[in-house]
Scaffold this active site. Structure first.
Site, short mmCIF file in Angstrom:
data_model
loop_
_atom_site.label_atom_id
_atom_site.label_comp_id
_atom_site.label_asym_id
_atom_site.label_seq_id
_atom_site.Cartn_x
_atom_site.Cartn_y
_atom_site.Cartn_z
N PHE A 26 0.71 -1.12 0.01
CA PHE A 26 0.02 0.07 0.01
C PHE A 26 0.75 1.32 0.01
O PHE A 26 1.95 1.26 0.30
CB PHE A 26 -1.17 -0.05 1.10
CG PHE A 26 -0.61 0.48 2.10
CD1 PHE A 26 -1.78 1.09 3.24
CD2 PHE A 26 0.26 0.84 3.00
CE1 PHE A 26 -1.96 1.88 4.27
CE2 PHE A 26 0.55 1.64 4.22
CZ PHE A 26 -0.53 2.08 4.94
N LEU A 35 1.45 5.07 1.11
CA LEU A 35 0.87 6.12 2.09
C LEU A 35 2.04 7.24 2.10
O LEU A 35 1.85 8.38 1.74
CB LEU A 35 0.63 5.64 3.32
CG LEU A 35 0.20 6.73 4.48
CD1 LEU A 35 -1.20 7.39 4.04
CD2 LEU A 35 0.15 5.91 5.85
N ASN A 66 7.31 14.06 1.90
CA ASN A 66 7.16 15.16 2.85
C ASN A 66 5.95 14.56 3.57
O ASN A 66 5.40 15.43 4.46
CB ASN A 66 6.89 16.42 2.17
CG ASN A 66 8.21 16.87 1.58
OD1 ASN A 66 9.21 17.24 2.40
ND2 ASN A 66 8.18 17.28 0.25
N GLU A 109 5.71 1.66 9.93
CA GLU A 109 4.22 1.55 10.20
C GLU A 109 4.02 2.73 11.39
O GLU A 109 3.23 2.29 12.33
CB GLU A 109 3.83 0.20 10.48
CG GLU A 109 3.50 -0.40 9.23
CD GLU A 109 3.05 -1.66 9.10
OE1 GLU A 109 2.03 -1.77 9.53
OE2 GLU A 109 3.61 -2.72 8.26
N1 CAA Z 1 -8.69 5.02 13.03
C1 CAA Z 1 -9.78 5.58 12.64
N2 CAA Z 1 -9.64 6.97 12.63
C2 CAA Z 1 -8.74 7.50 13.06
C3 CAA Z 1 -7.63 6.86 13.54
C4 CAA Z 1 -7.69 5.24 13.48
N3 CAA Z 1 -6.75 4.85 14.13
N4 CAA Z 1 -6.86 7.72 14.04
C5 CAA Z 1 -7.45 8.90 13.49
N5 CAA Z 1 -8.26 8.80 13.05
C6 CAA Z 1 -9.24 9.86 12.66
C7 CAA Z 1 -9.53 11.28 13.54
O1 CAA Z 1 -10.58 10.86 14.42
C8 CAA Z 1 -9.41 12.09 12.77
O2 CAA Z 1 -11.23 11.94 12.16
P1 CAA Z 1 -11.85 13.62 12.09
O3 CAA Z 1 -11.07 14.36 11.15
O4 CAA Z 1 -13.04 13.03 11.66
O5 CAA Z 1 -11.76 14.25 13.39
C9 CAA Z 1 -8.97 12.03 11.47
O6 CAA Z 1 -8.76 10.34 11.41
C10 CAA Z 1 -7.39 12.58 11.40
O7 CAA Z 1 -6.63 12.01 12.61
P2 CAA Z 1 -5.59 13.12 13.22
O8 CAA Z 1 -6.11 14.44 13.47
O9 CAA Z 1 -5.51 12.39 14.41
O10 CAA Z 1 -4.61 13.20 12.21
P3 CAA Z 1 -2.98 13.57 12.51
O11 CAA Z 1 -2.65 14.23 11.22
O12 CAA Z 1 -3.04 14.32 13.77
O13 CAA Z 1 -2.17 12.15 12.50
C11 CAA Z 1 -1.11 10.28 13.23
C12 CAA Z 1 -2.26 11.24 13.42
C13 CAA Z 1 -1.40 9.30 14.48
C14 CAA Z 1 0.12 10.94 13.51
C15 CAA Z 1 -1.00 9.78 11.79
O14 CAA Z 1 -0.84 10.93 10.85
C16 CAA Z 1 -0.06 8.52 11.82
O15 CAA Z 1 -0.48 7.30 12.41
N6 CAA Z 1 1.16 8.67 11.37
C17 CAA Z 1 2.13 7.57 11.14
C18 CAA Z 1 1.87 7.12 9.63
C19 CAA Z 1 2.46 5.73 9.69
O16 CAA Z 1 2.29 4.95 10.35
N7 CAA Z 1 3.22 5.55 8.71
C20 CAA Z 1 3.85 4.41 8.09
C21 CAA Z 1 3.24 3.86 7.07
S1 CAA Z 1 4.07 2.53 6.55
C22 CAA Z 1 4.61 2.59 4.81
O17 CAA Z 1 3.85 3.46 4.12
C23 CAA Z 1 5.38 1.81 4.11
C24 CAA Z 1 4.99 0.33 3.99
O18 CAA Z 1 4.71 -0.21 3.02
C25 CAA Z 1 5.48 -0.35 5.22
#
Ligand code: CAA
Length: 380
Positions: free
Chosen positions: A123, A125, A129, A363
């Site tokens: 996937f 994501l 940036n 992740e």
């Molecule tokens: N489940 C459902 N909904 C969720 C959620 C969850 N776990 N976490 C947040 N939300 C919802 C929130 O309620 C919010 O909803 P509303 O807009 O309706 O209020 C919305 O999603 C946005 O949430 P936040 O305001 O909390 O978002 P944020 O921008 O502050 O970010 C974060 C939160 C936890 C930092 C998030 O960005 C995050 O997890 N970042 C890390 C990303 C990550 O793990 N990346 C690695 C990916 S791995 C990859 O890509 C490579 C691969 O192949 C392995």
């Protein structure tokens, strides 16, 4: 409360442990050295029916639960971290969002080849940036007739060289002054889509980590996954499940390091006694065993909550955070117990230590897990 695995979970554990010991562990050192993807292992995992383990039988899956998935990831990772991450991402990042948010037609078309192993799951994501700030996506998907035309870049994407399609996030417009982010399924052979496999990594050398470049990539609008504008949330939900996989991987690598350290401590003699007769070593081994036990219980608890359809965001973040940090600590201690030999490739433990580091980053970094947990327990 019942800590006993079900008969089906025990059977899956026996099967995957035997397979991992016989087929995965023996070549792990060589594959790491040669950066060789475990293609043959994945052919065999397909034959064993493991590639669609937790997905519905009607799409070629095995209909098993998340605890079984965690068991398989742990055992594969105990034998080879690269095989473990490939499998974990295939299921929890590749197959899971299509299973959770796809239509019946999308599942038939895109989930079935994942379940049979014809395509690996991936996937998209992360972007240059948009790492921890995953909502910082810049990739765009503009509607043109019946199609989306996608432009942008993704980075650190697991498995994409072996995926026939993947779901990725892109900005499809504006919603109340904010970016509207949607998830779109993109076949990897579409014109303008390039997969670049060129990273030089610290560890996990035989797993596939890629950059994606999308230049005017045209896919039909029917490839929208779930609701328009819900892509970011769908991917956060997907990551909750993925974090159970990373927790299980960490338990597997820590278990492997523990086993090697214990074996070495019993064999190696210094000052006229085996290392395991020194209390300093005994205490290290005891701490390792205790932390692995706790981490495994945390992984199983998060998996169990998911299987019950109960909220598990906090427990998934906790198990991923705890397991990855103790995995780093235990692999480091395993190298220490091995002394100079531990610094040498042939003793395996330095590979475990290099592989473990990714688990504190991928992740969601440890810092992101702490953000998630603190929000879940009531900090704003
Ligand atoms: N489940 C459902 N909904 C969720 C959620 C969850 N776990 N976490 C947040 N939300 C919802 C929130 O309620 C919010 O909803 P509303 O807009 O309706 O209020 C919305 O999603 C946005 O949430 P936040 O305001 O909390 O978002 P944020 O921008 O502050 O970010 C974060 C939160 C936890 C930092 C998030 O960005 C995050 O997890 N970042 C890390 C990303 C990550 O793990 N990346 C690695 C990916 S791995 C990859 O890509 C490579 C691969 O192949 C392995």
């Amino acid at each position: 409360m019942n800590f006993e695995l079900t008969e089906e979970q025990k059977m899956i554990l026996r099967t995957i442990r035997e397979f991992s010991d016989a087929e995965v562990a023996p070549g792990a050192l060589e594959r790491d050295r040669n950066k060789q993807f475990p293609t043959e292992i994945f052919k065999k995992l397909s034959e064993l029916g493991m590639m669609g383990l937790p997905f519905p039988e009607e799409y070629g899956g095995a209909g098993a639960d998340t605890i079984s998935f965690a068991i398989v990831v742990e055992e594969l990772s105990r034998a080879c971290g690269s095989t473990g991450i490939t499998y974990s991402a295939h299921i929890s990042l590749g197959g899971a969002p299509i299973n959770m948010f796809g239509t019946k037609e999308q599942k038939e078309k895109f989930l079935t080849p994942i379940c049979t192993g014809e395509s690996l799951g991936a996937f998209g994501l992360t972007e240059p940036n948009a790492g921890s700030d995953a909502g910082g996506t810049k990739t765009t998907a503009v509607v043109d007739g019946n199609d989306f035309v996608i432009n942008g870049n993704k980075c650190f994407i697991t498995n994409a060289s072996y995926a026939k399609h993947l779901a990725l996030t892109a900005i499809t417009g504006e919603l109340e002054g904010n970016k509207e982010i949607s998830a779109i399924i993109v076949p990897t052979n579409t014109k303008g889509f390039s997969v670049i496999d060129n990273y030089e990594k610290l560890g996990l050398h035989s797993s596939n980590t890629t950059e994606l470049v999308l230049e005017d990539v045209r896919v039909p609008q029917e490839n929208l996954l779930g609701e328009r504008g819900k892509g970011f949330k769908q991917f956060l939900v997907t990551l909750d499940g993925g974090r159970i996989g990373i927790g299980a991987m960490a338990v597997g690598i820590a278990q492997a390091a523990f086993e090697k350290a214990l074996e070495y401590a019993k064999e190696r003699k210094q000052f006229g006694r085996s290392l395991s007769e020194f209390q300093v070593t005994q205490f290290k081994i005891a701490d390792m065993a205790m932390k692995i036990e706790l981490a495994r219980n945390m992984v199983y608890k998060a998996a169990w909550l998911k299987d019950q359809g109960r909220p598990f965001t906090k427990e998934a973040a906790m198990c991923k955070l705890y397991a990855s940090e103790i995995c780093m600590e235990i692999t480091n201690q395993a190298v220490q117990i091995h002394g100079g030999n531990g610094y040498m490739r042939d003793y395996h433990v330095e590979r475990f230590m290099r592989d473990a580091k990714l688990l504190e980053i991928g992740e969601g970094t440890s810092e992101v897990q702490r953000m998630v947990i603190s929000r879940e327990v009531g900090c704003n």
